[in-house]
Structures are given as C-alpha cells and as structure tokens.
Design an enzyme around this catalytic site. Structure first.
Site, PDB file in Angstrom:
ATOM      1  NE  ARG A  12     -30.582  -6.381   6.490  1.00  0.00           N
ATOM      2  CZ  ARG A  12     -31.480  -5.518   6.929  1.00  0.00           C
ATOM      3  NH1 ARG A  12     -32.749  -5.760   6.777  1.00  0.00           N
ATOM      4  NH2 ARG A  12     -31.104  -4.424   7.551  1.00  0.00           N
TER       5      ARG A  12
ATOM      6  NE  ARG B 153     -26.209   0.683  20.244  1.00  0.00           N
ATOM      7  CZ  ARG B 153     -26.758   0.466  19.046  1.00  0.00           C
ATOM      8  NH1 ARG B 153     -26.310   1.103  17.989  1.00  0.00           N
ATOM      9  NH2 ARG B 153     -27.731  -0.395  18.926  1.00  0.00           N
TER      10      ARG B 153
END
Ligand SMILES: [Zn+2]
Length: 221
Positions: free
Chosen positions: A89, A123
C-alpha cells in the site's frame, strides 16, 4: 510466472477480480488482511503480537506483515505465481516486497472517484446475514429487504459518500508514489473502468489479455 500485484482504490472490485484469477490462472489469491485475521485466529506468537496492535486500534507494523508474507510466498502453491491484494500500500512496502519476491506485473484498477462513490453509496447490507446488495447493480428482489432472510437492508456508516471520499483521498495520497514506482520499473498496467455498469467479466478479460501479452513478451526475451 504470474506474480501479480493488484492495485486499486477501495470499492474498485479487487476482491472480485482476484477470485476470478484463482479459478482461471490457478494461482492463489493472497490477501494480507485475511492472513492477519487467520493468524490472530490461530493464536500463533505472531498472531498474539498482531492482536495487541489491533486491540489498541493502531496499524500492524510493516515488518510483521512482511514476515507473514515472506512465509506465505514460500509455500508450494505460490511456485506458479500469486495474486497479491491489499499489499503493498506504500512505497516502503513495495520495496520490502521486492526483497522477498520479484513481481511480474502490477495491475492498477483505475476507477475514478465518482464511479467508486456511486457504487459504494448505493450499497445495502443485510442486518442479519451481512449479504450485500446494490441499488443500481445488484438489486434485492423486494425494496430494502434481503432475498435470503427477509430482514431489513441498511447503509453502513462507511458507505456514506463523505466517508468514501475521505477514504479515497487517503488512498490516492498514499499510493501515488507506489504507482510511480511500478511505472518506473515498467511493471504497471492500467485497467480503466469509467462506467459503473461495466460487468466484472469485461474488466477481467482486459486483465487477462494484459497477463497473456506479458507472458508472451517474457517468452520472447
Ligand atoms: Zn440477509
């Protein structure tokens, strides 16, 4: 060799793509998030050390994750390759990964913020079983009710647009140097997805052709 790093913002569909890889390419999907959770569950020494950090709400230090990953990548199922999701990351993590294993490709799921926000803010999650729906792309059969258990669907706090935008800002800032790093090494392949309604199969086919041509290129040199 198919040693692949999958990059992309939260909500870009990395998990979905990675599970397709497992089926089609026969390489394991390695998610550092899952590895950490398993280690805690197995109560290993490392697991106990990790738990102390997560109980305190602080990030697990890179060196622990890297130790875990180094061990995992030595297992026999990684001989043919692997698909790494959730790691690296940061630039530091990418450099550490280079010391463990040379990767062949970094595939960047390049999805604009507005598409991610559109997807995640639509969502819906079932309170009871955790099933996930989407008002646009995966509608429940009845409004706001789970197909499986008839329970009410709700919007999670971290699926609210302002929360998503903040997460995306953090992601972009952190991964910019990482993307540059792979670009400089000519390992970065961008897979753009500008339309929310693009089915995951279409994106997968794009990725697959990138992998195929990388392999052909490698065979030639
Ligand atoms: Zn349910």
């Amino acid at each position: 060799m198919k040693k692949i790093v999958l990059l992309g913002p939260p909500g870009a569909g990395k998990g979905t793509q990675a599970s397709r890889f497992v089926a089609v390419l026969g390489v394991p999907h390695i998610s550092t998030g899952d590895m950490v959770r398993e280690e805690i569950k197995a109560h290993t020494d490392l697991g106990e050390a990790i738990k102390k950090f997560s109980d305190k709400g602080v990030l697990v230090p890179d060196e622990i994750i890297i130790r875990l990953l180094a061990k995992r990548l030595k297992e026999p199922d990684c001989k043919k390759g692997f698909i790494l999701d959730g790691f690296p990351r940061t630039l530091q993590q990418a450099e550490a990964l280079d010391r463990i294993s040379k990767i062949d490709l970094a595939i960047n799921l390049n999805v604009p913020d507005e598409v991610i926000i559109q997807r995640l803010s639509n969502r819906l999650t079932c309170r009871k079983c955790g099933a996930i729906y989407n008002r646009l792309t995966l509608k429940p059969k009845r409004d706001n009710l789970c197909d499986e258990c008839d329970d009410k669907l709700y919007q999670r706090e971290d699926d609210k647009p302002e929360v998503i935008q903040e997460r995306l800002n953090v992601y972009r800032k952190k991964t910019k140097p990482l993307i540059e790093y792979y670009k400089r090494r000519s390992l970065l392949k961008d897979v753009r997805c500008d339309d929310l309604m693009t089915p995951p199969e279409v994106t997968f086919e794009k990725i697959r052709s990138i992998i195929d041509s990388a392999e052909k290129h490698k065979a030639r040199v």
